[in-house]
Each structure stands twice: as structure tokens, then as C-alpha cells.
Design an enzyme around this catalytic site. Sequence first.
Site, mmCIF file in Angstrom:
data_model
loop_
_atom_site.group_PDB
_atom_site.id
_atom_site.type_symbol
_atom_site.label_atom_id
_atom_site.label_comp_id
_atom_site.label_asym_id
_atom_site.label_seq_id
_atom_site.Cartn_x
_atom_site.Cartn_y
_atom_site.Cartn_z
ATOM 1 N N GLU A 34 4.719 5.444 -0.922
ATOM 2 C CA GLU A 34 4.078 4.591 -1.931
ATOM 3 C C GLU A 34 4.611 4.902 -3.319
ATOM 4 O O GLU A 34 5.451 5.783 -3.499
ATOM 5 C CB GLU A 34 2.550 4.724 -1.861
ATOM 6 C CG GLU A 34 2.024 6.134 -1.888
ATOM 7 C CD GLU A 34 0.521 6.228 -1.572
ATOM 8 O OE1 GLU A 34 -0.141 5.202 -1.338
ATOM 9 O OE2 GLU A 34 0.024 7.356 -1.568
ATOM 10 N N ARG A 62 -14.211 1.960 0.827
ATOM 11 C CA ARG A 62 -13.193 3.025 0.915
ATOM 12 C C ARG A 62 -13.766 4.347 0.406
ATOM 13 O O ARG A 62 -13.555 5.397 1.008
ATOM 14 C CB ARG A 62 -11.950 2.614 0.104
ATOM 15 C CG ARG A 62 -10.841 3.643 0.136
ATOM 16 C CD ARG A 62 -9.539 3.107 -0.413
ATOM 17 N NE ARG A 62 -9.599 2.819 -1.835
ATOM 18 C CZ ARG A 62 -8.638 2.203 -2.518
ATOM 19 N NH1 ARG A 62 -7.542 1.788 -1.880
ATOM 20 N NH2 ARG A 62 -8.742 1.985 -3.813
ATOM 21 N N LYS A 89 -8.734 8.819 -1.598
ATOM 22 C CA LYS A 89 -8.329 8.654 -2.993
ATOM 23 C C LYS A 89 -8.894 9.862 -3.749
ATOM 24 O O LYS A 89 -9.917 9.798 -4.421
ATOM 25 C CB LYS A 89 -8.838 7.316 -3.546
ATOM 26 C CG LYS A 89 -8.088 6.881 -4.788
ATOM 27 C CD LYS A 89 -8.338 5.421 -5.066
ATOM 28 C CE LYS A 89 -8.048 5.039 -6.493
ATOM 29 N NZ LYS A 89 -6.678 5.214 -6.952
HETATM 30 C C1 LIG Z 1 -1.686 6.718 -4.620
HETATM 31 C C2 LIG Z 1 -2.122 5.294 -4.682
HETATM 32 N N1 LIG Z 1 -1.681 4.438 -3.741
HETATM 33 C C3 LIG Z 1 -2.028 3.135 -3.766
HETATM 34 C C4 LIG Z 1 -2.846 2.629 -4.761
HETATM 35 C C5 LIG Z 1 -3.210 1.166 -4.765
HETATM 36 O O1 LIG Z 1 -4.522 0.985 -4.314
HETATM 37 P P1 LIG Z 1 -5.413 -0.256 -4.785
HETATM 38 O O2 LIG Z 1 -4.625 -1.490 -4.494
HETATM 39 O O3 LIG Z 1 -6.626 -0.131 -3.915
HETATM 40 O O4 LIG Z 1 -5.691 -0.085 -6.227
HETATM 41 C C6 LIG Z 1 -3.340 3.489 -5.739
HETATM 42 C C7 LIG Z 1 -4.220 2.976 -6.788
HETATM 43 O O5 LIG Z 1 -4.598 3.647 -7.702
HETATM 44 C C8 LIG Z 1 -2.977 4.850 -5.693
HETATM 45 O O6 LIG Z 1 -3.417 5.713 -6.626
#
Ligand SMILES: Cc1ncc(COP(=O)(O)O)c(C=O)c1O
Length: 284
Positions: free
Chosen positions: A180, A52, A147
Site C-alpha cells: 500500500e 472496521r 488501523k
Molecule cells: C496504511 C493505510 N492504508 C490504507 C488507507 C486507506 O484507507 P481508507 O480508504 O479507509 O481511508 C489508510 C488511510 O488512512 C492507511 O493509513
Amino acid sequence: MSMTIYRDGKFVSEEEAAVSPFDRGFLYGDGLFETLRCYDGKMFRLDRHIERLRSGLERLGIPLSVNEAEFAGVLRELMKHNNVANGVARIIVTRGVGEFGLLGKQAQQPVVLAACWSQPPPAPERYEKGIQCIVSHERLSPKHDLKSLNYMGQILARREADAAGADDAILLNHHGHVAEGTTSNIFLVLGRELITPSLEAEILVGITRAAVIELAHAEKLPVVERIVHQNDLFHADEVFLTSSVAEVVPVTRIGSHWVHLGRPGPMTREMMRAFQALVRREAK
Ligand SMILES: Cc1ncc(COP(=O)(O)O)c(C=O)c1O
């Protein structure tokens, strides 16, 4: 005691790892990060996190010189140096130092940082009782699965939740659709069906979200990825959030609405259990 940090190929002290005040990550949030949990010195699906990160950096035009195997070695070394068995690992990559202005063409030397620290898992109470969320007035800015180092919308939403006495906030996107949590993805349970916002909601494609979808498929539970309306939240039998740090977290109240009579529901519990078992099997 100062923590050992990885910076651009070297293990250095926290002080030596400090970035320039002209670093574009600091100035503009021009960079990306990944957060993982350390389980007895092991990590879950580091390869997906690196993939990612790599694909996000490619979109930003930031070259990444460290590969997955190297990152695995770096994080293990950091756990050793910092005496971490259970905690959190973070990788940060910025475009580095460049001229003022948005393009940053002169920034030729990306900064790669990694840190690892001990941190207890979230309080058991959060899993036993579930957490309380609000639906934030902030809107998620479209980031198309990056991210990014800029979490301003999420910070404002978390502050709004805190001011309302809630644990977390659910964010809607600019269309007003459920997107989310502030640092998590969201799932709704309706009967035997799991529902989660589809990628067109411009969510971050969570590693935990993907694992939960995989686990549901393995248990022959239907998973529907679709546009989720705010109203759906109030008709769901159960709601839960997913993230690498917190895993699967039941949401038992949204604003003044109780979800599943204010108790974690059976499907959420099943996913909590199945995810933990998956981590035990796969973490390395
Ligand atoms: C905005 C956001 N959405 C979703 C997630 C979940 O992602 P992951 O399951 O890869 O940790 C995160 C994790 O930090 C996040 O910051």
C-alpha cells in the site's frame, strides 16, 4: 482558540482532553483510530469506519461503548462546536492506563477521543499532475487490518520519500510484494483491468478501496485482487492511490519511472470522477 474535543462521553477543551503519560496508546500504540473527511458537514460511509474500528478493537480485546449512531452524533456536534464544514474527523480509542508491560490486563478503562478540524482538500495540482512516489526500503509490518496507532513504518517511509524529493512512498510487505501507500491503498491499471493487492498482502482494507472496487464493478470493469510484484508497478498503464482524506490520487512517477508519460490516465480520471459522484450521492 482551543478546539472542542470529545473525550469519554463529554465535550471538553483540548487541554482537558489530554491523556495520561501512562496511557497505553501513548506508551505502546495500543489502540486504533479512524480518519474521515467532512464534506459540507457530511461524512461518507461512517458506518464502515465504525465497523472496521469495532472489529479491530474486538481483536485487541478493547471494549467499545460507543455505537455508530452515537459516533455520528458526536462528530456532528464537533463539527458544529469547531465550525467545521470541510475538514477531517478523527476517532481514537486506546486501551487506557495500565501497568507497564505488554499485556495491560489492568487497563480496564479505554479512552475514546474524537476531534474534528477544518482542512482544505489536497492541492488540485496533485490530481491534475499526479504525484511522485518512491518504493520505500521500509517493509510494512504485518498488522492484519488493524488501523493501529503505531505508524512508525509509514512515518519512516514518508520521511524517505521526502528526502528523495517525492510526495509519497509505496510500501512492500515482508515478502517483497506491493502492499500500500503510507496512508492509502494502491491500484494498478493494465488495459481495462484494475489490479490491487489482495488481502493476503496484509493491507488495511480501505473504505475507499472497497468503494473503488464497487464503482469498477458497476462500470463492468474487471478488478483483480492478487499478489502484486514490484515489477508490475513498472508495467502498469496507470497507478493510483486511494484514501478517505485524499480520495483517488494519480501516481505519475515511481522513482525515475514515468507512469502514463507522467500524466494521469483515463481510468484514474474516471475513478476520480466516479468516486466524487458517489460521495455527493451518499454522504450524510
Ligand atoms: C496504511 C493505510 N492504508 C490504507 C488507507 C486507506 O484507507 P481508507 O480508504 O479507509 O481511508 C489508510 C488511510 O488512512 C492507511 O493509513
